[in-house]
Design an enzyme around this catalytic site. Structure first.
Site, PDB file in Angstrom:
ATOM      1  N   LYS A 139       0.826  -1.217   0.000  1.00  0.00           N
ATOM      2  CA  LYS A 139       0.000   0.000   0.000  1.00  0.00           C
ATOM      3  C   LYS A 139       0.855   1.260   0.000  1.00  0.00           C
ATOM      4  CE  LYS A 139      -2.351  -0.727   3.773  1.00  0.00           C
ATOM      5  NZ  LYS A 139      -1.846  -2.046   4.182  1.00  0.00           N
TER       6      LYS A 139
ATOM      7  N   ARG B 105      -9.279   1.665   9.041  1.00  0.00           N
ATOM      8  CA  ARG B 105      -8.824   0.310   9.347  1.00  0.00           C
ATOM      9  C   ARG B 105      -9.909  -0.499  10.063  1.00  0.00           C
ATOM     10  NH1 ARG B 105      -3.078   0.795   8.762  1.00  0.00           N
ATOM     11  NH2 ARG B 105      -1.901  -0.702   9.936  1.00  0.00           N
TER      12      ARG B 105
ATOM     13  N   ARG C 295      11.587  -2.057  10.783  1.00  0.00           N
ATOM     14  CA  ARG C 295      10.632  -1.494  11.732  1.00  0.00           C
ATOM     15  C   ARG C 295      10.283  -2.530  12.786  1.00  0.00           C
ATOM     16  NH1 ARG C 295       6.071   0.810   7.792  1.00  0.00           N
ATOM     17  NH2 ARG C 295       4.846  -0.343   9.307  1.00  0.00           N
TER      18      ARG C 295
ATOM     19  N   ARG D 260      -0.734  -8.602  13.380  1.00  0.00           N
ATOM     20  CA  ARG D 260      -1.337  -7.617  12.488  1.00  0.00           C
ATOM     21  C   ARG D 260      -2.232  -8.298  11.450  1.00  0.00           C
ATOM     22  NH1 ARG D 260       3.291  -4.423   9.989  1.00  0.00           N
ATOM     23  NH2 ARG D 260       1.777  -2.798   9.563  1.00  0.00           N
TER      24      ARG D 260
ATOM     25  N   ARG E   2      11.304  -6.182   4.496  1.00  0.00           N
ATOM     26  CA  ARG E   2      11.181  -4.743   4.259  1.00  0.00           C
ATOM     27  C   ARG E   2      12.215  -3.968   5.087  1.00  0.00           C
ATOM     28  NH1 ARG E   2       5.128  -2.661   4.195  1.00  0.00           N
ATOM     29  NH2 ARG E   2       5.133  -2.950   6.440  1.00  0.00           N
TER      30      ARG E   2
HETATM   31  P1  AMP Z   1       1.085   0.930   8.872  1.00  0.00           P
HETATM   32  O1  AMP Z   1       2.318   1.694   8.561  1.00  0.00           O
HETATM   33  O2  AMP Z   1      -0.115   1.445   8.125  1.00  0.00           O
HETATM   34  O3  AMP Z   1       1.255  -0.547   8.709  1.00  0.00           O
HETATM   35  O4  AMP Z   1       0.757   1.180  10.427  1.00  0.00           O
HETATM   36  C1  AMP Z   1       1.672   0.815  11.444  1.00  0.00           C
HETATM   37  C2  AMP Z   1       0.967   0.732  12.799  1.00  0.00           C
HETATM   38  O5  AMP Z   1       0.354   1.999  13.114  1.00  0.00           O
HETATM   39  C3  AMP Z   1      -0.185  -0.248  12.846  1.00  0.00           C
HETATM   40  O6  AMP Z   1       0.248  -1.559  13.139  1.00  0.00           O
HETATM   41  C4  AMP Z   1      -1.040   0.335  13.974  1.00  0.00           C
HETATM   42  O7  AMP Z   1      -0.471   0.053  15.247  1.00  0.00           O
HETATM   43  C5  AMP Z   1      -0.905   1.811  13.735  1.00  0.00           C
HETATM   44  N1  AMP Z   1      -1.951   2.315  12.816  1.00  0.00           N
HETATM   45  C6  AMP Z   1      -1.788   2.859  11.564  1.00  0.00           C
HETATM   46  N2  AMP Z   1      -2.956   3.215  11.006  1.00  0.00           N
HETATM   47  C7  AMP Z   1      -3.918   2.890  11.924  1.00  0.00           C
HETATM   48  C8  AMP Z   1      -5.347   2.990  11.953  1.00  0.00           C
HETATM   49  N3  AMP Z   1      -6.028   3.504  10.899  1.00  0.00           N
HETATM   50  N4  AMP Z   1      -5.992   2.544  13.057  1.00  0.00           N
HETATM   51  C9  AMP Z   1      -5.342   2.051  14.115  1.00  0.00           C
HETATM   52  N5  AMP Z   1      -4.004   1.906  14.147  1.00  0.00           N
HETATM   53  C10 AMP Z   1      -3.288   2.318  13.070  1.00  0.00           C
END
Ligand code: AMP
Length: 215
Positions: A14, A89, A160, A171, A128
């Site tokens: 994404k 989400r 990360r 996740r 990654r």
């Molecule tokens: P991402 O980079 O989108 O994979 O997000 C990394 C982490 O940020 C996720 O595992 C969540 O802990 C938090 N996070 C990001 N976007 C959201 C969201 N829309 N709702 C809740 N937690 C989020």
């Protein structure tokens, strides 16, 4: 003018595809993950709170991310469109987004679902790497940096904390339980565009542009 949402399991690509699309459309990429990581790095109260959830691979509470998105899409650079990456989400987040857009006289044009089978996800995420200063995303196998621990210009590459395998599995479970229901929600509104996220990055980008009528 396009307001778009990207949905897909963690590791579907994404972030990378949203970056390419925003470059093409000239609109901002609104990534809640990036915003939360920036808050964490800056050591703000919100960042400290978010870290309790993020480091475990858990979702941050809805009201925290909803507030962030509301402020971000009200900024001038988002007035001609935006690409939401990683938000909504959950169904409550999608409902909040609907309400905040309706108030602002805006709407979502397309919801892109990047589809990748589960068995590829773990391999993708654990390979990654992120450039320490540039934030550029590489993959050791699919988009290799100059060396396994150094990116362009010699910057250090990081894994990360939430890309570790145990965290990835948490996740994926959250995605199936909380985010997958959004697919039916947006399909019901006639907004869903399915894109095959398997294959070379450029092929996925081409399929994505076709799916939303961009060339
Ligand atoms: P991402 O980079 O989108 O994979 O997000 C990394 C982490 O940020 C996720 O595992 C969540 O802990 C938090 N996070 C990001 N976007 C959201 C969201 N829309 N709702 C809740 N937690 C989020």
């Amino acid at each position: 003018m396009k307001n778009l949402i990207f949905i897909g399991p963690p590791g579907a690509g994404k972030g990378t595809q949203a970056q390419r699309l925003t470059g093409r459309l000239g609109v901002p990429q609104v990534s809640t993950g990036d915003m939360l990581r920036a808050a964490r790095k800056a050591g703000t109260e919100l960042g400290r709170k978010a870290d309790e959830f993020m480091s475990k691979g858990a979702l941050v509470p809805d009201e925290v991310v909803i507030g962030l998105v509301q402020e971000r899409i009200a900024l001038a650079d988002a007035s001609h469109g935006f690409v939401l990456d990683g938000f909504p989400r959950t169904v409550p987040q999608a409902e909040s987004l609907d309400r905040m857009l309706a108030k602002a006289g805006k709407k979502i044009d397309d919801v892109v679902l990047l589809e990748v089978p589960d068995e590829l996800i773990v391999e993708r995420i654990t390979g990654r790497r992120v450039g320490e200063t540039s934030g550029r995303i590489y993959h050791l196998k699919y988009d290799p940096p100059p060396s396994p621990d150094r990116g362009e210009g010699g910057e250090r590459l990081l894994l990360r904390a939430d890309d570790r395998e145990d965290v990835v599995r948490q996740r994926l479970a959250d995605y199936a339980a909380l985010t997958a229901p959004l697919v039916a929600w947006y399909a019901g509104k006639g907004l869903l565009r399915r894109v095959d996220g398997v294959g070379a990055l450029d092929d996925v980008t081409a399929a994505l542009f076709r799916a939303i009528g961009v060339n």
